[in-house]
Design a protein around this motif. Structure first.
Motif, mmCIF file in Angstrom:
data_model
loop_
_atom_site.group_PDB
_atom_site.id
_atom_site.type_symbol
_atom_site.label_atom_id
_atom_site.label_comp_id
_atom_site.label_asym_id
_atom_site.label_seq_id
_atom_site.Cartn_x
_atom_site.Cartn_y
_atom_site.Cartn_z
ATOM 1 N N VAL A 149 12.191 56.137 62.737
ATOM 2 C CA VAL A 149 13.577 56.593 62.928
ATOM 3 C C VAL A 149 14.109 56.104 64.267
ATOM 4 N N THR A 150 13.306 56.221 65.300
ATOM 5 C CA THR A 150 13.736 55.776 66.623
ATOM 6 C C THR A 150 14.002 54.278 66.636
ATOM 7 N N ALA A 151 13.118 53.513 65.972
ATOM 8 C CA ALA A 151 13.329 52.063 65.895
ATOM 9 C C ALA A 151 14.628 51.747 65.171
ATOM 10 N N GLY A 152 14.915 52.482 64.108
ATOM 11 C CA GLY A 152 16.148 52.257 63.379
ATOM 12 C C GLY A 152 17.385 52.565 64.196
ATOM 13 N N LEU A 153 17.258 53.496 65.147
ATOM 14 C CA LEU A 153 18.389 53.843 65.998
ATOM 15 C C LEU A 153 18.531 52.916 67.201
ATOM 16 N N ASN A 154 17.460 52.172 67.509
ATOM 17 C CA ASN A 154 17.488 51.289 68.670
ATOM 18 C C ASN A 154 17.764 49.832 68.319
ATOM 19 N N LEU A 155 17.202 49.362 67.201
ATOM 20 C CA LEU A 155 17.266 47.950 66.865
ATOM 21 C C LEU A 155 18.588 47.603 66.191
ATOM 22 N N SER A 156 19.000 46.359 66.360
ATOM 23 C CA SER A 156 20.282 45.921 65.816
ATOM 24 C C SER A 156 20.178 45.385 64.405
ATOM 25 N N TRP A 157 18.972 45.298 63.849
ATOM 26 C CA TRP A 157 18.798 44.809 62.486
ATOM 27 C C TRP A 157 18.185 45.902 61.636
ATOM 28 N N SER A 158 18.286 45.731 60.318
ATOM 29 C CA SER A 158 17.719 46.700 59.391
ATOM 30 C C SER A 158 17.202 45.966 58.169
ATOM 31 N N SER A 159 16.494 46.689 57.320
ATOM 32 C CA SER A 159 15.929 46.096 56.109
ATOM 33 C C SER A 159 16.838 46.311 54.904
ATOM 34 N N GLY A 160 18.097 46.661 55.156
ATOM 35 C CA GLY A 160 19.011 46.948 54.046
ATOM 36 C C GLY A 160 19.175 45.777 53.104
ATOM 37 N N GLY A 161 19.340 44.549 53.651
ATOM 38 C CA GLY A 161 19.505 43.378 52.798
ATOM 39 C C GLY A 161 18.291 43.104 51.943
ATOM 40 N N THR A 162 17.100 43.232 52.551
ATOM 41 C CA THR A 162 15.862 43.012 51.798
ATOM 42 C C THR A 162 15.703 44.032 50.689
ATOM 43 N N GLU A 163 15.979 45.301 51.000
ATOM 44 C CA GLU A 163 15.846 46.350 49.987
ATOM 45 C C GLU A 163 16.820 46.120 48.840
ATOM 46 N N GLY A 164 18.021 45.628 49.154
ATOM 47 C CA GLY A 164 18.980 45.342 48.090
ATOM 48 C C GLY A 164 18.492 44.239 47.175
ATOM 49 N N ALA A 165 17.883 43.183 47.763
ATOM 50 C CA ALA A 165 17.349 42.096 46.942
ATOM 51 C C ALA A 165 16.206 42.572 46.069
ATOM 52 N N VAL A 166 15.331 43.409 46.622
ATOM 53 C CA VAL A 166 14.211 43.946 45.844
ATOM 54 C C VAL A 166 14.718 44.779 44.673
ATOM 55 N N ASN A 167 15.730 45.594 44.903
ATOM 56 C CA ASN A 167 16.280 46.419 43.827
ATOM 57 C C ASN A 167 16.889 45.556 42.719
ATOM 58 N N ARG A 168 17.528 44.451 43.094
ATOM 59 C CA ARG A 168 18.099 43.563 42.076
ATOM 60 C C ARG A 168 17.005 42.901 41.234
ATOM 61 N N ILE A 169 15.913 42.493 41.892
ATOM 62 C CA ILE A 169 14.792 41.884 41.158
ATOM 63 C C ILE A 169 14.176 42.886 40.187
ATOM 64 N N LYS A 170 14.004 44.129 40.635
ATOM 65 C CA LYS A 170 13.444 45.166 39.760
ATOM 66 C C LYS A 170 14.346 45.404 38.556
ATOM 67 N N LYS A 171 15.639 45.388 38.779
ATOM 68 C CA LYS A 171 16.585 45.610 37.677
ATOM 69 C C LYS A 171 16.470 44.492 36.647
ATOM 70 N N ILE A 172 16.403 43.234 37.125
ATOM 71 C CA ILE A 172 16.258 42.094 36.199
ATOM 72 C C ILE A 172 14.949 42.193 35.425
ATOM 73 N N LYS A 173 13.889 42.601 36.106
ATOM 74 C CA LYS A 173 12.579 42.723 35.447
ATOM 75 C C LYS A 173 12.620 43.780 34.360
ATOM 76 N N ARG A 174 13.270 44.910 34.641
ATOM 77 C CA ARG A 174 13.364 45.974 33.630
ATOM 78 C C ARG A 174 14.155 45.492 32.425
ATOM 79 N N GLN A 175 15.219 44.748 32.680
ATOM 80 C CA GLN A 175 16.031 44.253 31.568
ATOM 81 C C GLN A 175 15.241 43.289 30.682
ATOM 82 N N ARG A 176 14.387 42.456 31.289
ATOM 83 C CA ARG A 176 13.603 41.501 30.506
ATOM 84 C C ARG A 176 12.492 42.168 29.725
ATOM 85 N N GLU A 177 11.925 43.244 30.289
ATOM 86 C CA GLU A 177 10.801 43.905 29.631
ATOM 87 C C GLU A 177 11.241 44.895 28.570
ATOM 88 N N SER A 178 12.509 45.298 28.584
ATOM 89 C CA SER A 178 12.972 46.266 27.585
ATOM 90 C C SER A 178 13.060 45.577 26.230
#
Length: 201
Positions: A149-178
């Protein structure tokens, strides 16, 4: 015909503001304007403030909803209208606990936007000391992963972009496996096999 000048005239704006802030005790208001130089007695101020009180049969305005008050507390003060500012002042004046929570929320907002992670421990201690419902639990929960939490409040970057890309990949994978659903268009289906010949093969 214009109203006659009164010794109370210079203090009417002050009385109106204090009344809108939630101070409706006429005796207390008289003491306040007397400290500011009002030379006349209590009766004049009392008579002026009578008009501010709702008359019998006049319905009192409905209090704002909890959701609306929460929005006023958590939004940046610069985004509130003058009317919203006045309503919030009245509410905070009548509830010391809510006023304390409002100050803690403002302080945390400054820590978050200005990246002042070093101030987080003192903020947590202050919130826990006041023991405010909801906010205290939120403050204590930060101790479970304090370094992150402290690092997130101090640093100027975050993992938001990476997490968004991971969520999109998971969504595509679920669609293909359904499993594919059968088409409702009869032209895309094969010829129907007669029931009596299905077991002959």
């Amino acid at each position: 015909m214009p109203p006659r000048p009164s010794k109370l005239d210079p203090y009417k704006t002050y009385l109106q503001r204090r009344w809108s802030e939630g101070c409706t005790n006429t005796l207390a208001l008289h003491r306040e304007i007397t400290d500011r130089g009002y030379p006349d007695g209590y009766a004049s101020g009392r008579d002026y403030l009578v008009a501010f009180r709702p008359t019998a049969g006049t319905p009192a305005p409905a209090p704002p909803s909890a959701r609306r008050v929460t929005a006023w507390l958590t939004r940046h003060p610069g985004t509130l209208s003058e009317e919203e500012h006045q309503h919030l002042k009245m509410i905070l004046a009548r509830c010391p606990e809510l006023e304390a929570a409002h100050q803690h929320i403002r302080d945390f907002g400054e820590i978050l936007t200005c990246r002042l992670g070093a101030q987080l421990p003192s903020w947590i201690d202050a919130v826990v000391r006041d023991d405010l419902p909801g906010l205290t639990g939120f403050a204590r929960s930060m101790n479970s992963d304090f370094d992150a939490v402290t690092a997130g409040l101090n640093l100027s970057w975050s993992s938001g972009g990476t997490e968004g890309a991971v969520n999109r990949i998971k969504k595509i994978k679920r669609q293909r496996e359904s499993p594919a659903r059968p088409s409702a268009d009869p032209t895309t289906q094969g010829p129907e096999v007669p029931r009596h010949s299905r077991g002959a093969a």
